[in-house]
Design a protein around this motif. Sequence first.
Motif, PDB file in Angstrom:
ATOM      1  N   ILE A   5      13.832 139.240 -18.770  1.00 16.75           N
ATOM      2  CA  ILE A   5      13.699 140.742 -18.014  1.00 16.75           C
ATOM      3  C   ILE A   5      14.562 141.571 -19.512  1.00 16.75           C
ATOM      4  N   GLY A   6      13.811 142.364 -20.073  1.00 15.94           N
ATOM      5  CA  GLY A   6      14.565 143.551 -21.053  1.00 15.94           C
ATOM      6  C   GLY A   6      13.411 144.283 -21.813  1.00 15.94           C
ATOM      7  N   SER A   7      14.247 144.859 -22.682  1.00 15.96           N
ATOM      8  CA  SER A   7      13.455 145.873 -23.255  1.00 15.96           C
ATOM      9  C   SER A   7      12.258 145.534 -24.014  1.00 15.96           C
ATOM     10  N   GLU A   8      12.720 144.413 -24.980  1.00 18.33           N
ATOM     11  CA  GLU A   8      11.641 143.703 -25.629  1.00 18.33           C
ATOM     12  C   GLU A   8      12.244 142.467 -25.407  1.00 18.33           C
ATOM     13  N   GLY A   9      10.774 141.470 -26.092  1.00 16.31           N
ATOM     14  CA  GLY A   9      10.528 140.423 -25.545  1.00 16.31           C
ATOM     15  C   GLY A   9      10.270 139.500 -26.464  1.00 16.31           C
ATOM     16  N   ASP A  10      10.253 138.325 -26.935  1.00 20.23           N
ATOM     17  CA  ASP A  10       9.231 137.848 -28.465  1.00 20.23           C
ATOM     18  C   ASP A  10       9.017 136.693 -27.429  1.00 20.23           C
ATOM     19  N   GLN A  11       7.915 136.075 -27.097  1.00 15.44           N
ATOM     20  CA  GLN A  11       7.737 134.925 -25.881  1.00 15.44           C
ATOM     21  C   GLN A  11       7.034 134.296 -27.213  1.00 15.44           C
ATOM     22  N   GLU A  12       6.147 133.640 -28.069  1.00 13.98           N
ATOM     23  CA  GLU A  12       6.649 133.180 -29.021  1.00 13.98           C
ATOM     24  C   GLU A  12       8.068 132.885 -29.385  1.00 13.98           C
ATOM     25  N   ALA A  13       8.804 134.015 -29.614  1.00 14.68           N
ATOM     26  CA  ALA A  13       9.725 133.371 -30.229  1.00 14.68           C
ATOM     27  C   ALA A  13      10.995 132.628 -29.529  1.00 14.68           C
ATOM     28  N   CYS A  14      10.800 132.940 -28.670  1.00 11.57           N
ATOM     29  CA  CYS A  14      11.579 132.266 -26.528  1.00 11.57           C
ATOM     30  C   CYS A  14      10.760 130.436 -27.243  1.00 11.57           C
ATOM     31  N   ARG A  15       9.216 130.682 -26.573  1.00 11.80           N
ATOM     32  CA  ARG A  15       8.852 129.511 -27.331  1.00 11.80           C
ATOM     33  C   ARG A  15       9.319 128.056 -28.456  1.00 11.80           C
ATOM     34  N   ARG A  16       9.500 128.801 -29.170  1.00 12.55           N
ATOM     35  CA  ARG A  16      10.107 128.388 -30.061  1.00 12.55           C
ATOM     36  C   ARG A  16      11.234 127.535 -29.875  1.00 12.55           C
ATOM     37  N   TRP A  17      12.495 128.185 -29.497  1.00 16.10           N
ATOM     38  CA  TRP A  17      13.924 127.997 -29.215  1.00 16.10           C
ATOM     39  C   TRP A  17      13.795 127.246 -28.148  1.00 16.10           C
ATOM     40  N   PHE A  18      12.918 127.358 -27.123  1.00 19.04           N
ATOM     41  CA  PHE A  18      13.495 125.497 -26.136  1.00 19.04           C
ATOM     42  C   PHE A  18      12.772 124.929 -26.469  1.00 19.04           C
ATOM     43  N   ALA A  19      11.773 124.650 -27.235  1.00 19.00           N
ATOM     44  CA  ALA A  19      10.881 123.681 -28.906  1.00 19.00           C
ATOM     45  C   ALA A  19      12.127 122.905 -28.939  1.00 19.00           C
ATOM     46  N   ARG A  20      12.419 123.660 -29.617  1.00 19.49           N
ATOM     47  CA  ARG A  20      13.944 122.642 -30.570  1.00 19.49           C
ATOM     48  C   ARG A  20      14.886 122.061 -29.405  1.00 19.49           C
ATOM     49  N   ILE A  40       6.847 131.128 -20.142  1.00 22.57           N
ATOM     50  CA  ILE A  40       7.344 132.165 -20.186  1.00 22.57           C
ATOM     51  C   ILE A  40       6.900 133.316 -20.192  1.00 22.57           C
ATOM     52  N   VAL A  41       6.873 134.561 -19.515  1.00 20.52           N
ATOM     53  CA  VAL A  41       6.498 135.509 -18.814  1.00 20.52           C
ATOM     54  C   VAL A  41       7.504 136.906 -18.961  1.00 20.52           C
ATOM     55  N   PHE A  42       7.039 137.723 -19.618  1.00 18.80           N
ATOM     56  CA  PHE A  42       8.429 139.194 -19.784  1.00 18.80           C
ATOM     57  C   PHE A  42       7.541 139.817 -18.875  1.00 18.80           C
ATOM     58  N   ALA A  43       9.100 140.412 -18.378  1.00 20.53           N
ATOM     59  CA  ALA A  43       9.004 141.718 -17.535  1.00 20.53           C
ATOM     60  C   ALA A  43       9.695 142.971 -18.590  1.00 20.53           C
ATOM     61  N   GLU A  44       9.325 143.961 -18.609  1.00 19.25           N
ATOM     62  CA  GLU A  44      10.385 145.332 -19.098  1.00 19.25           C
ATOM     63  C   GLU A  44      10.963 146.151 -18.227  1.00 19.25           C
ATOM     64  N   ILE A  45      12.240 146.296 -18.693  1.00 18.82           N
ATOM     65  CA  ILE A  45      13.096 147.319 -18.074  1.00 18.82           C
ATOM     66  C   ILE A  45      13.089 148.285 -19.614  1.00 18.82           C
ATOM     67  N   PRO A  46      13.571 149.305 -19.668  1.00 22.70           N
ATOM     68  CA  PRO A  46      13.957 150.082 -20.127  1.00 22.70           C
ATOM     69  C   PRO A  46      14.901 150.195 -20.783  1.00 22.70           C
ATOM     70  N   ALA A  47      15.100 151.082 -22.166  1.00 21.67           N
ATOM     71  CA  ALA A  47      16.371 150.334 -23.198  1.00 21.67           C
ATOM     72  C   ALA A  47      17.310 151.125 -22.874  1.00 21.67           C
ATOM     73  N   ALA A  48      17.891 152.080 -22.167  1.00 19.97           N
ATOM     74  CA  ALA A  48      19.094 152.595 -21.878  1.00 19.97           C
ATOM     75  C   ALA A  48      18.507 152.966 -21.005  1.00 19.97           C
ATOM     76  N   TYR A  49      20.043 152.754 -20.112  1.00 24.96           N
ATOM     77  CA  TYR A  49      20.730 153.853 -19.066  1.00 24.96           C
ATOM     78  C   TYR A  49      20.188 152.632 -17.342  1.00 24.96           C
ATOM     79  N   VAL A  50      20.047 151.425 -17.812  1.00 21.75           N
ATOM     80  CA  VAL A  50      19.987 150.987 -16.719  1.00 21.75           C
ATOM     81  C   VAL A  50      20.768 150.842 -14.789  1.00 21.75           C
ATOM     82  N   ALA A  51      21.968 151.012 -15.707  1.00 20.99           N
ATOM     83  CA  ALA A  51      23.270 150.330 -15.076  1.00 20.99           C
ATOM     84  C   ALA A  51      23.205 151.967 -14.249  1.00 20.99           C
TER      85      ALA A  51
END
Length: 307
Positions: free
Chosen positions: A202-217, A224-235
Amino acid sequence: MVGSVLDDILTPDGDFHFQRLIIEGINNGDVLAANKREMANEEICLVHRTIADGNAYLRKLQDRVQTGLAQRLPLPIVRFADGEYAFYALSLDCNGLYRQAESAAAIKAALPLHIDALKRLSREGMIAPLIFPGNIEQRRRGLRALVSRFSKRPSASTFIKFLEKSGIPLTGDNYLPFYAVYAWLSSAPFASLMNGKQICLIGSEGDQEACRRWFARFDSYPEIVFAEIPAAYVATRWPTMKDQLLANIPANTDLCLVGAGIGALPVCVDVAAAFSIPVIDAGHVFNMMNDRVDKSNGPRLYTHHRL
């Protein structure tokens, strides 16, 4: 009780004390070399008397998440540092790397939501504030001088007093050192636990392929799936975003990792409650997984393991 936390730190027989956070396999050398020497002070963390060392905190965190996964229990885990301390003091110093609040008035309007979320977090999850000698105390001056010294400067002391005023306990059960979260999320045991699980980022941007490589290490292969939220003023604007985000998270999600700045608190608490799963404020490790360490202005302590 949170009202005694400052006293505990300043007296030898209290429940909390300062201790260097030693975690097997962690190497902070490169991070310390790339930053100001004073950063080494942050290795000395607040520790509860029932915990022997950093390894014990990582085992505790692993056990809590394993139980949450197995029993489908809501388990929000949220970190707090300078940005949050400023936010709860109604200071726009909270706007550091990201846009967190439009105005002090916007923060004030959002505080009841955050206090409610903190109360739920203290009951169901784990609070992970950055507390070290440099942002809370000067032992030789005593408690009264300490509170006076820090009362006008948002820091760990003002955060603890905010918790006390809000009736939110900080205990051995619900407290984690800030860096224990980073250390566990960037470790092989966490990656192994996630093998075959479905993770929602959950974030403003996500690279699912980069995350898969990270775990593959780590020879770990979660879905891995991605759910977008705005980049500002979530708080400050979380109520206007909540329903859309919840609708975008798959029902069979096992665990969520959140990158939402100060907004991570209400996001983690509400998502954990809605899906009865662990939801972790991953912060810098979220950026590591996405191959975007630049968004954190470089590496952080307790994220470099000897593989």
